[in-house]
Design an enzyme around this catalytic site. Sequence first.
Site, PDB file in Angstrom:
ATOM      1  N   HIS A  36       8.349   6.978 -13.050  1.00  0.00           N
ATOM      2  CA  HIS A  36       9.395   6.383 -12.455  1.00  0.00           C
ATOM      3  C   HIS A  36       9.731   5.247 -12.956  1.00  0.00           C
ATOM      4  O   HIS A  36       8.899   4.191 -13.227  1.00  0.00           O
ATOM      5  CB  HIS A  36       9.356   6.551 -11.048  1.00  0.00           C
ATOM      6  CG  HIS A  36       8.017   5.854 -10.498  1.00  0.00           C
ATOM      7  ND1 HIS A  36       6.786   6.533 -10.411  1.00  0.00           N
ATOM      8  CD2 HIS A  36       7.916   4.503 -10.015  1.00  0.00           C
ATOM      9  CE1 HIS A  36       6.009   5.548  -9.843  1.00  0.00           C
ATOM     10  NE2 HIS A  36       6.561   4.498  -9.584  1.00  0.00           N
ATOM     11  N   MET A  37      11.016   4.682 -13.273  1.00  0.00           N
ATOM     12  CA  MET A  37      11.422   3.545 -13.549  1.00  0.00           C
ATOM     13  C   MET A  37      11.947   2.954 -12.239  1.00  0.00           C
ATOM     14  O   MET A  37      12.766   3.430 -11.470  1.00  0.00           O
ATOM     15  CB  MET A  37      12.649   3.558 -14.455  1.00  0.00           C
ATOM     16  CG  MET A  37      12.327   3.962 -15.761  1.00  0.00           C
ATOM     17  SD  MET A  37      13.799   3.979 -16.786  1.00  0.00           S
ATOM     18  CE  MET A  37      13.098   4.279 -18.461  1.00  0.00           C
ATOM     19  N   ASP A  85      14.629   3.525  -3.314  1.00  0.00           N
ATOM     20  CA  ASP A  85      13.142   3.406  -3.033  1.00  0.00           C
ATOM     21  C   ASP A  85      13.205   3.174  -1.510  1.00  0.00           C
ATOM     22  O   ASP A  85      13.864   2.628  -0.839  1.00  0.00           O
ATOM     23  CB  ASP A  85      12.670   2.174  -3.622  1.00  0.00           C
ATOM     24  CG  ASP A  85      11.044   2.157  -3.575  1.00  0.00           C
ATOM     25  OD1 ASP A  85      10.469   2.138  -4.596  1.00  0.00           O
ATOM     26  OD2 ASP A  85      10.436   1.942  -2.595  1.00  0.00           O
TER      27      ASP A  85
HETATM   28  P1  5GP Z   1       4.665   2.595  -8.171  1.00  0.00           P
HETATM   29  O1  5GP Z   1       3.744   1.639  -7.361  1.00  0.00           O
HETATM   30  O2  5GP Z   1       3.958   3.924  -8.234  1.00  0.00           O
HETATM   31  O3  5GP Z   1       5.585   2.170  -9.092  1.00  0.00           O
HETATM   32  O4  5GP Z   1       5.883   2.937  -6.797  1.00  0.00           O
HETATM   33  C1  5GP Z   1       5.984   3.955  -6.217  1.00  0.00           C
HETATM   34  C2  5GP Z   1       7.457   3.713  -5.237  1.00  0.00           C
HETATM   35  O5  5GP Z   1       7.504   4.772  -4.726  1.00  0.00           O
HETATM   36  C3  5GP Z   1       7.100   2.665  -4.352  1.00  0.00           C
HETATM   37  O6  5GP Z   1       7.923   1.658  -4.709  1.00  0.00           O
HETATM   38  C4  5GP Z   1       7.415   3.415  -2.926  1.00  0.00           C
HETATM   39  O7  5GP Z   1       7.851   2.497  -1.994  1.00  0.00           O
HETATM   40  C5  5GP Z   1       8.302   4.399  -3.527  1.00  0.00           C
HETATM   41  N1  5GP Z   1       8.033   5.938  -2.850  1.00  0.00           N
HETATM   42  C6  5GP Z   1       6.775   6.265  -2.235  1.00  0.00           C
HETATM   43  N2  5GP Z   1       7.192   7.569  -1.426  1.00  0.00           N
HETATM   44  C7  5GP Z   1       8.412   7.587  -1.520  1.00  0.00           C
HETATM   45  C8  5GP Z   1       9.244   8.677  -1.005  1.00  0.00           C
HETATM   46  O8  5GP Z   1       8.848   9.541  -0.269  1.00  0.00           O
HETATM   47  N3  5GP Z   1      10.923   8.519  -0.999  1.00  0.00           N
HETATM   48  C9  5GP Z   1      11.098   7.319  -1.787  1.00  0.00           C
HETATM   49  N4  5GP Z   1      12.475   7.227  -1.729  1.00  0.00           N
HETATM   50  N5  5GP Z   1      10.174   6.413  -2.267  1.00  0.00           N
HETATM   51  C10 5GP Z   1       8.983   6.688  -2.332  1.00  0.00           C
END
Ligand code: 5GP
Length: 140
Positions: free
Chosen positions: A121-122, A52
């Site tokens: 995503h997990m 992440d």
């Molecule tokens: P959600 O809130 O949708 O469950 O979490 C999305 C996650 O994706 C967040 O923890 C955020 O830090 C991560 N994330 C968002 N954009 C990117 C990216 O471009 N690269 C990576 N490695 N993680 C990302």
Amino acid sequence: MVAAIAGSAKQAALNRSRKRMQDASCIFCRIVRGEIPCSKVYEDEQVLAFQDIHPIAPVHFLLIPKEHLPTLSETQVDHEAVLGRMMVLAPRLAREQGADDGFRLIVNTGRVGRQEVFHVHMHILGGKEPLGSMLPRPKT
Ligand code: 5GP
Ligand code: ZN
């Protein structure tokens, strides 16, 4: 030689069908296609795991299907295989990343689940010490 040609034809067909299953503007599809870099943890034909970008625990990586599937609310029977694969991989990858005494698996889903990236995503979270509580419990 014949087997190699058959193999590369199979791979090309797989890439074509994977392209059809992707969303051009989705950030995680772009990571799958290699258009946006990531720190890769694991990859096979069906899934990708990467760190992440804003970790909230010593171990914090994401495990995603390569196919674009916006939310867990939209899963259908034919997603059983890839979702099952992710469930089985999660503890193995968690251990390999250093979460060897338990971990937390979170799948934020939809508005109420505060999902930000609409590609399933997990989150796999852990470290050496127990994590904070999941959600504050109401006082009794
Ligand atoms: P959600 O809130 O949708 O469950 O979490 C999305 C996650 O994706 C967040 O923890 C955020 O830090 C991560 N994330 C968002 N954009 C990117 C990216 O471009 N690269 C990576 N490695 N993680 C990302
Ligand atoms: Zn996507």
